[in-house]
Motif scaffolding. Structure first.
Motif, PDB file in Angstrom:
ATOM      1  N   UNK A  28       0.951  -1.032   0.003  1.00  0.00           N
ATOM      2  CA  UNK A  28       0.023   0.100  -0.231  1.00  0.00           C
ATOM      3  C   UNK A  28       0.710   1.350  -0.239  1.00  0.00           C
ATOM      4  N   UNK A  29       2.020   0.940   0.907  1.00  0.00           N
ATOM      5  CA  UNK A  29       3.081   2.059   1.139  1.00  0.00           C
ATOM      6  C   UNK A  29       3.698   2.750  -0.603  1.00  0.00           C
ATOM      7  N   UNK A  30       4.155   1.108  -1.436  1.00  0.00           N
ATOM      8  CA  UNK A  30       4.613   2.262  -2.694  1.00  0.00           C
ATOM      9  C   UNK A  30       3.391   2.500  -3.688  1.00  0.00           C
ATOM     10  N   UNK A  31       2.526   1.945  -3.473  1.00  0.00           N
ATOM     11  CA  UNK A  31       1.265   2.372  -4.402  1.00  0.00           C
ATOM     12  C   UNK A  31       0.107   3.217  -4.393  1.00  0.00           C
ATOM     13  N   UNK A  32       0.856   3.871  -2.897  1.00  0.00           N
ATOM     14  CA  UNK A  32       0.546   5.446  -2.394  1.00  0.00           C
ATOM     15  C   UNK A  32       2.056   6.265  -3.245  1.00  0.00           C
ATOM     16  N   UNK A  33       2.858   5.847  -3.327  1.00  0.00           N
ATOM     17  CA  UNK A  33       4.482   7.122  -3.325  1.00  0.00           C
ATOM     18  C   UNK A  33       4.729   7.249  -4.829  1.00  0.00           C
ATOM     19  N   UNK A  34       3.271   5.966  -5.870  1.00  0.00           N
ATOM     20  CA  UNK A  34       3.623   5.901  -6.818  1.00  0.00           C
ATOM     21  C   UNK A  34       2.279   6.738  -7.763  1.00  0.00           C
ATOM     22  N   UNK A  35       1.617   6.313  -6.672  1.00  0.00           N
ATOM     23  CA  UNK A  35       0.259   7.608  -6.708  1.00  0.00           C
ATOM     24  C   UNK A  35       0.593   9.223  -7.045  1.00  0.00           C
ATOM     25  N   UNK A  36       1.020   9.242  -5.707  1.00  0.00           N
ATOM     26  CA  UNK A  36       1.524  10.987  -5.327  1.00  0.00           C
ATOM     27  C   UNK A  36       2.768  11.045  -7.114  1.00  0.00           C
ATOM     28  N   UNK A  37       3.883  10.662  -7.111  1.00  0.00           N
ATOM     29  CA  UNK A  37       4.565  10.949  -8.049  1.00  0.00           C
ATOM     30  C   UNK A  37       4.284  11.020  -9.097  1.00  0.00           C
ATOM     31  N   UNK A  38       3.410  10.147  -9.436  1.00  0.00           N
ATOM     32  CA  UNK A  38       2.783  10.801 -10.722  1.00  0.00           C
ATOM     33  C   UNK A  38       2.068  11.579 -10.838  1.00  0.00           C
ATOM     34  N   UNK A  39       1.205  12.160  -9.989  1.00  0.00           N
ATOM     35  CA  UNK A  39       0.334  13.169 -10.512  1.00  0.00           C
ATOM     36  C   UNK A  39       1.333  14.532  -9.847  1.00  0.00           C
ATOM     37  N   UNK A  40       2.239  14.684  -9.060  1.00  0.00           N
ATOM     38  CA  UNK A  40       3.383  15.206  -8.990  1.00  0.00           C
ATOM     39  C   UNK A  40       3.592  15.810 -10.491  1.00  0.00           C
ATOM     40  N   UNK A  41       4.832  14.499 -11.162  1.00  0.00           N
ATOM     41  CA  UNK A  41       4.646  14.927 -12.731  1.00  0.00           C
ATOM     42  C   UNK A  41       3.823  14.971 -13.798  1.00  0.00           C
ATOM     43  N   UNK A  42       2.894  15.310 -13.412  1.00  0.00           N
ATOM     44  CA  UNK A  42       1.501  15.425 -14.256  1.00  0.00           C
ATOM     45  C   UNK A  42       1.292  16.867 -13.850  1.00  0.00           C
ATOM     46  N   UNK A  43       1.266  17.312 -13.401  1.00  0.00           N
ATOM     47  CA  UNK A  43       0.805  18.875 -12.401  1.00  0.00           C
ATOM     48  C   UNK A  43       2.173  19.533 -13.532  1.00  0.00           C
ATOM     49  N   UNK A  44       3.563  18.817 -12.849  1.00  0.00           N
ATOM     50  CA  UNK A  44       5.080  19.670 -13.045  1.00  0.00           C
ATOM     51  C   UNK A  44       4.515  19.745 -15.012  1.00  0.00           C
ATOM     52  N   UNK A  45       4.358  18.337 -15.427  1.00  0.00           N
ATOM     53  CA  UNK A  45       4.171  19.547 -17.150  1.00  0.00           C
ATOM     54  C   UNK A  45       3.301  19.669 -17.115  1.00  0.00           C
ATOM     55  N   UNK A  46       2.332  20.060 -17.323  1.00  0.00           N
ATOM     56  CA  UNK A  46       0.842  20.761 -17.080  1.00  0.00           C
ATOM     57  C   UNK A  46       1.526  21.832 -17.267  1.00  0.00           C
ATOM     58  N   UNK A  47       2.163  22.336 -16.026  1.00  0.00           N
ATOM     59  CA  UNK A  47       2.718  23.561 -15.940  1.00  0.00           C
ATOM     60  C   UNK A  47       4.224  24.685 -16.379  1.00  0.00           C
ATOM     61  N   UNK A  48       4.889  23.117 -16.809  1.00  0.00           N
ATOM     62  CA  UNK A  48       5.306  23.403 -18.176  1.00  0.00           C
ATOM     63  C   UNK A  48       4.840  24.017 -19.474  1.00  0.00           C
ATOM     64  N   UNK A  49       3.862  22.563 -20.067  1.00  0.00           N
ATOM     65  CA  UNK A  49       3.595  23.325 -20.979  1.00  0.00           C
ATOM     66  C   UNK A  49       2.624  24.907 -21.100  1.00  0.00           C
TER      67      UNK A  49
END
Length: 144
Positions: A28-49
């Protein structure tokens, strides 16, 4: 003998249960980490684009403005301009079409999510082509 087997079974059973609970929590911890990092990366990419889209829109506005100037200049030159002026004008139109192609490629790259470095290189290239086309336009209008 039976009691020691029963005690051994209880101990083994308890150990296996604890290991299972730890593994479930770790999963559960690993899945939560992967989810949070994916959302963070998506937000960062959206801001840059978003910033890239702003630059693209500004370049498109400048391109449209310069394109209208070239259209107006073509009408002012008439049908029989000086051969040198016509050659310079044609070079400017070629630069303008190269700029249009670069802007189209830039928009496609932003939509595809190409790396920031590649997008920034395209933006720089488009700005350079815009300066060249404006320079040619200014040379023609100065010589008229």
């Amino acid at each position: 003998m039976k009691r020691s087997r029963l005690k051994l079974f209880k101990t083994t059973s308890l150990t296996i249960s604890l290991i299972g609970i730890i593994l479930i929590l770790l999963t559960l911890f690993v899945m939560g980490y992967v989810f949070v990092s994916g959302v963070t990366n998506s937000v960062s990419t959206t801001v840059n684009s978003g910033a890239s889209y702003d630059d693209l829109n500004q370049l498109k506005a400048e391109y449209n403005n310069l394109s209208q100037k070239y259209t107006s200049l073509n009408q002012q030159l008439g049908t029989t301009p000086d051969a040198n002026t016509k050659t310079t004008f044609n070079n400017g139109k070629i630069k303008l079409s190269e700029l249009n192609q670069t802007l189209t490629e830039l928009e496609s790259d932003i939509d595809k999510g190409t790396s920031d470095q590649a997008i920034n290189n395209k933006i720089s290239q488009a700005k350079e082509e815009l300066k060249e086309a404006e320079g040619i336009y200014n040379n023609i209008t100065a010589s008229k």
